[in-house]
Write an enzyme that holds these catalytic residues in place. Sequence first.
Site, PDB file in Angstrom:
ATOM      1  N   HIS A   1      -6.842  -6.916  -0.585  1.00 44.19           N
ATOM      2  CA  HIS A   1      -5.802  -5.779  -0.429  1.00 44.19           C
ATOM      3  C   HIS A   1      -4.952  -5.985   0.719  1.00 44.19           C
ATOM      4  O   HIS A   1      -3.755  -5.543   0.696  1.00 44.19           O
ATOM      5  CB  HIS A   1      -6.518  -4.161  -0.136  1.00 44.19           C
ATOM      6  CG  HIS A   1      -5.533  -3.142  -0.051  1.00 44.19           C
ATOM      7  ND1 HIS A   1      -4.682  -2.621  -1.026  1.00 44.19           N
ATOM      8  CD2 HIS A   1      -5.257  -2.591   1.098  1.00 44.19           C
ATOM      9  CE1 HIS A   1      -4.020  -1.650  -0.747  1.00 44.19           C
ATOM     10  NE2 HIS A   1      -4.251  -1.576   0.626  1.00 44.19           N
TER      11      HIS A   1
ATOM     12  N   ASP B   1       1.087  -0.995  -0.117  1.00 43.74           N
ATOM     13  CA  ASP B   1      -0.001   0.037   0.130  1.00 43.74           C
ATOM     14  C   ASP B   1       0.956   0.987   0.145  1.00 43.74           C
ATOM     15  O   ASP B   1       1.679   1.467  -1.047  1.00 43.74           O
ATOM     16  CB  ASP B   1      -0.730   0.113   1.285  1.00 43.74           C
ATOM     17  CG  ASP B   1      -1.814   0.996   1.210  1.00 43.74           C
ATOM     18  OD1 ASP B   1      -3.088   1.116   0.631  1.00 43.74           O
ATOM     19  OD2 ASP B   1      -1.849   1.969   2.079  1.00 43.74           O
TER      20      ASP B   1
ATOM     21  N   TYR C   1      -2.083  11.386   1.905  1.00 42.30           N
ATOM     22  CA  TYR C   1      -2.918  11.543   0.938  1.00 42.30           C
ATOM     23  C   TYR C   1      -3.098  13.105   0.694  1.00 42.30           C
ATOM     24  O   TYR C   1      -3.067  13.577  -0.632  1.00 42.30           O
ATOM     25  CB  TYR C   1      -4.248  10.967   1.263  1.00 42.30           C
ATOM     26  CG  TYR C   1      -4.248   9.444   1.396  1.00 42.30           C
ATOM     27  CD1 TYR C   1      -4.483   8.844   0.366  1.00 42.30           C
ATOM     28  CD2 TYR C   1      -4.249   8.816   2.630  1.00 42.30           C
ATOM     29  CE1 TYR C   1      -4.194   7.202   0.365  1.00 42.30           C
ATOM     30  CE2 TYR C   1      -4.287   7.661   2.776  1.00 42.30           C
ATOM     31  CZ  TYR C   1      -4.316   6.704   1.573  1.00 42.30           C
ATOM     32  OH  TYR C   1      -4.142   5.350   1.579  1.00 42.30           O
TER      33      TYR C   1
END
Length: 293
Positions: free
Chosen positions: A273, A101, A208
């Site tokens: 994931h 990730d 982010y």
Amino acid sequence: MSELTHDDAIVNGVRLHYVEAGEGPLVVLLHGFPEFWYSWRKQIPALTEAGYRVVAPDLRGYNASEKPHGVEQYGLDELVGDVLGLIDHFEEESAHVVGHDWGGVIAWEIAIRHTERVEKLAALNAPHPERFRELLRTPEQLRRSWYVFYFQLPWLPERLLSVRNYAPIAELLRDGAENPDAFDETDIRRYVEAAAQPGALTSAINYYRALFRERAGKEIRALFGDGRGDFDVQTPTLLIWGEQDVALRVELTEGMEQWVPDLRVERLPNASHWVQNDEPEKVSELLVEFFDT
């Protein structure tokens, strides 16, 4: 398994907590969102038993590591510098680098910018940045990546992720896994405790936010392809991909050979994931085999 030890290192002007085990060539394990070093708990024994010295840090802002204030502290320049500093801390010129990730985003960047510092690269459900940029232009991947844009809002994402004693964090892990045994209640409690550390959630979301801020112009160019330059990765690379990832399309595993000539792709159809938790033995086996050859 070698004894697991906890310690701190001051690297790149920030204090990083890490765990260490084993002896031999250095392997650095980089976690993603919303995790911490513990996401590698099932791979560390296999790697140490195979003869590797394993270091798994809490990335800046996470769990027990320092949490610098300000979005600008979480751009890729800073994150890459942290990992290079950690390799220097262990007095090594290079290391095998593994990232899942967000850890995978950082690992790709290190391999692109500092090829000589990476012996071999392994990325787990983290695509090459140029391939992600290409696919982000499609409606389906844009829809799946909605949360990236939602995280640009001030304070609201933190507020909603922390409701009911951080229940959304627990649900993200538990409900997103394919293997019902991927996370037990002890695991979930530890992830929640890490997310609940003062400032940790804001720091994690700032990763982010930094993508979209003027102070992180390099990251914006990396995302939208505005003159970043050479994206080639010369180091041998292993991409491990859980095909049931709800956020990232499996098509992201395709077409990367143009940037990564020495690429091996392993797609795991029954993993999400959270691939290293869904299929820990298989992921460990792939990593050891890749580093040994």
